[in-house]
Design a protein around this motif. Structure first.
Motif, PDB file in Angstrom:
ATOM      1  N   ILE A 535      81.050  25.700  71.992  1.00 45.24           N
ATOM      2  CA  ILE A 535      80.474  26.701  72.897  1.00 45.24           C
ATOM      3  C   ILE A 535      78.907  26.099  72.873  1.00 45.24           C
ATOM      4  O   ILE A 535      78.463  26.023  73.927  1.00 45.24           O
ATOM      5  CB  ILE A 535      80.363  28.018  72.177  1.00 45.24           C
ATOM      6  CG1 ILE A 535      81.892  28.637  72.375  1.00 45.24           C
ATOM      7  CG2 ILE A 535      79.379  28.981  72.808  1.00 45.24           C
ATOM      8  CD1 ILE A 535      82.198  29.813  71.518  1.00 45.24           C
ATOM      9  N   SER A 539      77.108  24.907  76.219  1.00 48.38           N
ATOM     10  CA  SER A 539      76.185  25.705  76.832  1.00 48.38           C
ATOM     11  C   SER A 539      74.734  24.918  77.132  1.00 48.38           C
ATOM     12  O   SER A 539      73.867  25.453  77.842  1.00 48.38           O
ATOM     13  CB  SER A 539      75.684  26.858  75.713  1.00 48.38           C
ATOM     14  OG  SER A 539      74.772  26.262  74.704  1.00 48.38           O
ATOM     15  N   GLN A 547      78.922  26.549  82.756  1.00 47.40           N
ATOM     16  CA  GLN A 547      78.566  28.058  82.154  1.00 47.40           C
ATOM     17  C   GLN A 547      79.709  28.624  82.013  1.00 47.40           C
ATOM     18  O   GLN A 547      79.810  29.717  81.068  1.00 47.40           O
ATOM     19  CB  GLN A 547      77.303  28.516  83.102  1.00 47.40           C
ATOM     20  CG  GLN A 547      76.688  29.827  82.494  1.00 47.40           C
ATOM     21  CD  GLN A 547      75.567  30.257  83.519  1.00 47.40           C
ATOM     22  OE1 GLN A 547      75.013  29.309  84.341  1.00 47.40           O
ATOM     23  NE2 GLN A 547      75.499  31.564  83.626  1.00 47.40           N
ATOM     24  N   THR A 550      81.656  27.928  79.309  1.00 49.01           N
ATOM     25  CA  THR A 550      81.075  28.273  77.909  1.00 49.01           C
ATOM     26  C   THR A 550      81.526  29.735  77.628  1.00 49.01           C
ATOM     27  O   THR A 550      81.961  30.209  76.380  1.00 49.01           O
ATOM     28  CB  THR A 550      79.538  28.266  78.008  1.00 49.01           C
ATOM     29  OG1 THR A 550      79.287  27.010  78.417  1.00 49.01           O
ATOM     30  CG2 THR A 550      79.134  28.300  76.685  1.00 49.01           C
ATOM     31  N   ALA A 551      81.383  30.465  78.662  1.00 44.50           N
ATOM     32  CA  ALA A 551      81.560  31.855  78.315  1.00 44.50           C
ATOM     33  C   ALA A 551      83.050  32.214  78.156  1.00 44.50           C
ATOM     34  O   ALA A 551      83.646  32.995  77.349  1.00 44.50           O
ATOM     35  CB  ALA A 551      81.370  32.712  79.928  1.00 44.50           C
TER      36      ALA A 551
END
Lengths: 579, 464
Positions: A535, A539, A547, A550-551
């Motif tokens: 993560i 990020s 993005q 990552t989320a």
């Protein structure tokens, strides 16, 4: 005492509090208001925390949604019979190592005929991911008889093209027309002449957009003028000059306008093709052909349209040609959205659309396995010793104080320990789950010891005493009777400790688990990374698509955490005994 | 090798258990046998332990010794100046390893090939010797136990003594961890300040009171003169600024949440609010960092620009706010405990005098719980100082000496992470500076914890 009594008996002074007086009632009301205010502060504090948590979770989940689906083009891919040499036809290695780029290019060009020239062709092929042929490759390797046929296959789109279909592109408006229009040619730079002032409406929009740009430049100039940085004054002057030019253009309502990438893109869809307007006048336009026209004949009213891509080209990741191509694929019904399985089955990659979590999840599992194997026995043994066998002396005191302090040492310090001791002194491999597990084991050991001690303490002494009473030794009483009864509590504590280890990032950064690792680790000494570190790594990457990745990785991590904590709560509910 | 050794070990341990317990059973079953002091199981366990311990010790000592011997033998084929250079040593060792594994690219030199041959022969011979010694010693001690088995043999007591020793060893791991931390961090810190061979090391005063932090050293001559500076003050102010913001946010919120939960909340509301705080406490900090960097920081920046303020994109405010949110559950749960442990009689006394609930809380409970609350705040501060991921992702790298929450600042943990991630050599001042920072971090948080625990302990005694 006696004094007071004599005093009161001598002259009885009774202070009466008049609770009905307006002052007293106002006082009571004031106090109750203060009470209500105070109570609401408490409620507000809890609500703030709840709102923050909700915003955090909603934000992460919304950001993650695009990463769980992926768009691909369903195209007919013709595989020439001589794709691999005839004698190699049944050799999977040869099929896998063949060059798939020409296949892709041909498939794309068949889907959108008329694309010519190196530039547009390259744009076309760049719409696809570098991993687009993976599916075909595997299919051919598994079934070589497909060579020489045409197969329908999903070709993975590149990250930017993928994001376009997930709403990161531009709004598109289409306006029907009233007059006729005549293009001068079918390809290249052409002019289109319309009957009547067909484009004046667009011209007004453009002038307004110019005025808007001028205003933005003036605001920026003001900011630069306030700044004390070197060169700010020149920049302010420069911006002012630009703004003046823009305003001059904007005010002159009739003049033709050159369109650039800071303005919304205007296009004309005519005769089956698409023309991007470069110069706009009220009755005629000049433009580049993006998708070739079928003929240069006059288009009837209503048969041609003016298309606007609202977001300026400079403010989006993909240019007008790419938008046009993608829109064409979409109207052809060739774009397909599917669940992104690759996100769970492949390792890390520099290409957002190819990157997956499998490496990180495997690394996490290996690391946590090492942690569990080390810290569960050691933690439980230490807890048993301290709770049941340790004599009360200075040495035990030191151990206890020590454990409490270790629980509060910043996790990054454990990373320093791992770096200096395990890597530098003992020479263990960098980035390996072995070292990560060791460091995390030391990190969660205090948690497990404290939880296990609490669980052991909760077992009533009568159980142990009964065992001792029938002749068991102290150890038999503890290991045969107390420990099994404390086990649910110990397990709960261990799971919570493991959940803590699962979310830990900082110490693992120190021992080199931040390397970019494509391969899925297979053993505890392989280089690996873990979910939280993945993560962190994603990020940091500039691509917009990362993005969402990552989320999505965060969502996966949180799901793991909720499952672990849920299990702990369930265990507690299921096996907790009130004595 | 390790596998063979441990398979042998497991097999022998099982055999030892079986032999010893069988022997005890035979003794018990003998027609004129007396009652055994210990159950046969304990004889078996003792036999297994008698095998296990010597074999484990032989392995733990033998393996490094064999490795060292093999390495020394391998280096005897190279000139001594090569063998003494750590860099060359590493290269040669890797090459030797590659030759043995058959992965060596190209044609190895004669010395290298001889070294590899010698290494592998010494290594395999050594391994055999280790295995042999282990088995012999293990069996010897097993037979010692077997020979002593008799009805009066106190096998259980001996075995229990062994168990206690193992338990003590496990409890000592906690101490060893602390010693390991102190030793590793202190040693590198000592080298950072006092190692004469280290270029560019600062004095202690320069470190503690310097106002410029720039650990970058010029790597090559053509990069010109880059001044390195190890002034700790900007990192300290940055850390304190972010911690201050976090505490300003989390202090009142956490305290009020604790007061509400312990004094006002109905059981139903507690059942709903407690898990929220627990979930918040369980969110990994890397997630909070992501949220701070990608959602909160742009929002604050946009809001600041709306007001005409210059906000850095990595403002201290964003990191501090999110860190504050992280600390709320921490403060609230600690304060909750403290408030709950204030005796009910104090509350009842205040109510009897006609005080409202809030007056009781403000005038009686909070003063009584003050030491505990202070210690909760101290623990929270120590947590905030040591927090890494939020600041790594949301705070900056530039060591600005400022107290403006809208500027970018850097913290101790960010600098440790920045210096140590990636390749590092242990003889540069830059790498060691990270350990000096780690030492400061460890020391400060340790002090805060010890003081906080002392306060709590004294406070508990007051009401117990």
């Amino acid at each position: 005492m006696t004094d007071t009594i004599t005093h009161t008996t001598a002259a009885p002074i009774r202070r009466r509090v008049d609770t009905t007086s307006p002052e007293a009632q106002a006082g009571v009301r004031r106090r109750y208001r203060a009470e209500a205010r105070f109570k609401s502060y408490g409620l507000l504090a809890i609500l703030t925390a709840a709102v923050f948590l909700a915003v955090l979770l909603i934000d992460v989940v919304t950001k993650s949604l695009p990463a769980f689906t992926t768009n691909s083009l369903q195209l007919d891919v013709a595989i020439p019979a001589d794709f691999v040499p005839a004698d190699q036809k049944y050799n999977p290695a040869a099929i896998r190592s063949a060059d798939y780029l020409p296949l892709m290019r041909e498939a794309l060009k068949t889907a959108i005929p008329g694309i010519q020239g190196r530039g547009p062709e390259r744009t076309l092929i760049r719409l696809l991911s570098t991993g687009a042929p993976d599916g075909i490759r595997e299919r051919l390797a598994a079934d070589p008889s497909l060579i020489g046929t045409t197969i329908k296959a999903p070709l993975l789109l590149s990250d930017d093209a993928d994001l376009y279909f997930k709403g990161a592109g531009t709004a598109i408006t289409t306006r029907a027309t009233r007059g006729t229009a005549t293009p001068s040619d079918t390809t290249g730079t052409i002019t289109i002449t319309a009957s009547g002032n067909e484009f004046s409406e667009n011209l007004v929009t453009v002038k307004l957009a110019l005025a808007e740009l001028a205003r933005a430049a003036i605001t920026e100039a003001d900011r630069a003028a306030r700044s004390t940085a070197s060169g700010a004054a020149e920049r302010a002057a420069d911006l002012r000059k630009q703004a003046d030019e823009l305003l001059a253009h904007a005010k002159d309502a009739a003049s033709a306008e050159l369109l650039d990438s800071r303005l919304p893109s205007l296009l004309v869809a005519i005769n089956g093709g698409l023309v991007k307007i470069t110069q706009l006048a009220a009755d005629r336009i000049e433009g580049e052909v993006l998708l070739p026209l079928s003929s240069a004949s006059e288009a009837k009213p209503g048969d041609w349209r003016v298309v606007t891509y609202t977001t300026p080209e400079s403010a989006r990741k993909i240019n007008d040609l790419e938008v046009a191509l993608l829109e064409r694929f979409k109207t052809n019904g060739q774009v397909e959205r599917a669940f992104n399985w690759r996100f769970f089955t492949s390792g890390d990659s520099r290409e957002p659309e190819l990157a997956g979590l499998r490496g990180a999840i495997t690394g996490t599992a290996l690391t946590l396995l090492v942690t569990l194997i080390l810290c569960l026995p050691i933690g439980v043994a230490a807890a048993i010793y301290l709770e049941e066998f340790a004599p009360k002396n200075w040495f035990t005191d030191i151990i206890e104080v020590n454990i409490n302090n270790l629980a509060a040492v910043p996790s990054i310090v454990f990373g320093l320990l791992g770096l200096a001791m395990f890597l530098n002194f003992f020479g263990l491999p960098r980035s390996a789950p072995l070292v990560g597990g060791l460091v995390l084991a030391l990190l969660v050991l205090p948690t497990i010891i404290i939880a296990s001690r609490a669980a052991l303490k909760a077992v009533p002494p009568s159980i142990k005493e009964a065992a001792l009473g029938v002749g068991a030794s102290h150890q038999q009483a503890v290991f045969h009777h107390v420990l099994p009864l404390a086990m649910p509590g110990i397990m709960t504590g261990t799971i919570i400790g493991m959940a803590h280890a699962l979310g830990e990032t900082a110490p693992l950064l120190m021992i080199g688990m931040v390397a970019f690792i494509v391969d899925v680790p297979t053993g505890i000494t392989d280089a690996a990374t873990v979910l939280p570190v993945q993560i962190y790594l994603w990020s940091d990457l500039p691509e917009l698509a990362f993005q969402a990745k990552t989320a999505a990785a965060i969502v996966v991590l949180l799901v793991f955490l909720f499952v672990m904590n849920g299990t702990a709560i369930w265990l507690r509910k299921r096996f907790e005994r009130r004595w | 090798m390790t596998a063979i050794y441990f398979i042998t070990l497991v097999f022998l341990v099982a055999a030892g258990y079986f032999l010893a317990s069988q022997r005890a059973k035979v003794l018990r079953a003998a027609p004129n046998g007396a009652a055994l002091h210990s159950l046969p199981t304990y004889h078996g366990l003792l036999g297994a332990v008698a095998l296990f311990v010597p074999m484990l010790i032989v392995y733990a000592i033998g393996t490094p010794v064999v490795k060292m011997l093999a390495t020394t033998n391998a280096f005897s084929f190279f000139p001594s100046e090569l063998a003494s250079d750590p860099l060359q040593r590493g290269v040669i060792l890797r090459d030797v390893g590659n030759i043995i594994d058959g992965r060596y690219q190209g044609d190895p030199s004669a010395a290298l090939r001889d070294a590899a041959a010698s290494y592998s022969s010494t290594f395999s011979a050594g391994r055999l010797i280790v295995l042999g010694t282990g088995v012999v010693l293990g069996l010897a001690s097993l037979f010692l136990v077997l020979s002593r088995i008799s009805p009066a043999f106190r096998a259980r007591n001996l075995f229990e003594r062994f168990v206690i020793a193992v338990l003590i060893l496990c409890a000592l791991v906690a101490i060893l961890t602390t010693v390991g931390i102190v030793f590793s961090v202190m040693w590198e810190t000592y080298r950072f300040f006092f190692d004469p061979a280290l270029k560019g090391r600062p004095t202690v005063a320069q470190f503690l009171f310097g106002t410029e932090w720039n650990p970058q050293a010029a790597l090559r001559a053509d990069q010109g003169e880059i001044r390195t500076a190890f002034g700790f003050i900007p990192l300290l102010t940055g850390t304190l600024l972010i911690t201050l913001i976090a505490i300003v946010v989390a202090g009142p919120l956490g305290l009020f949440a604790a007061i509400y939960l312990s004094e006002y909340a109905t059981p139903r509301f507690r059942a709903f609010a407690k898990p929220i705080l627990e979930i918040l406490a369980g969110i990994p900090t890397v997630v909070l960092g992501f949220f701070a960097a990608l959602t909160v920081a742009p929002y604050i920046r946009g809001w600041g620009e709306g007001l005409g303020l210059d906000v850095a994109s990595e403002s201290a405010l964003a990191a501090g706010l999110v860190m504050g949110m992280m600390i709320i559950p921490f403060i609230s749960s600690l304060s909750d405990d403290v408030i709950n442990s204030v005796p009910q009689s104090l509350r009842d006394g205040a109510y009897a005098l006609g005080a409202t609930k809030s007056e009781t809380i403000k005038k009686v409970i909070l003063p009584a719980a003050l030491p505990g609350i202070v210690s909760a705040f101290m623990l929270a501060i120590s947590r905030a100082i040591g927090e890494t991921m939020i600041v790594v992702m949301a705070a900056g790298l530039a060591a600005n000496l400022t107290f403006n929450p809208l500027d970018a600042v850097t913290t101790i943990t960010v600098q440790i992470k920045t210096i140590l991630v990636g390749d590092q050599e242990f003889d540069s001042a830059k790498t060691l500076a990270a350990f000096a920072l780690g030492f400061v971090l460890f020391f400060v948080t340790l002090m805060l914890n010890i003081i906080a625990q002392q306060i709590v302990r004294r406070y508990r005694e007051q009401y117990d």
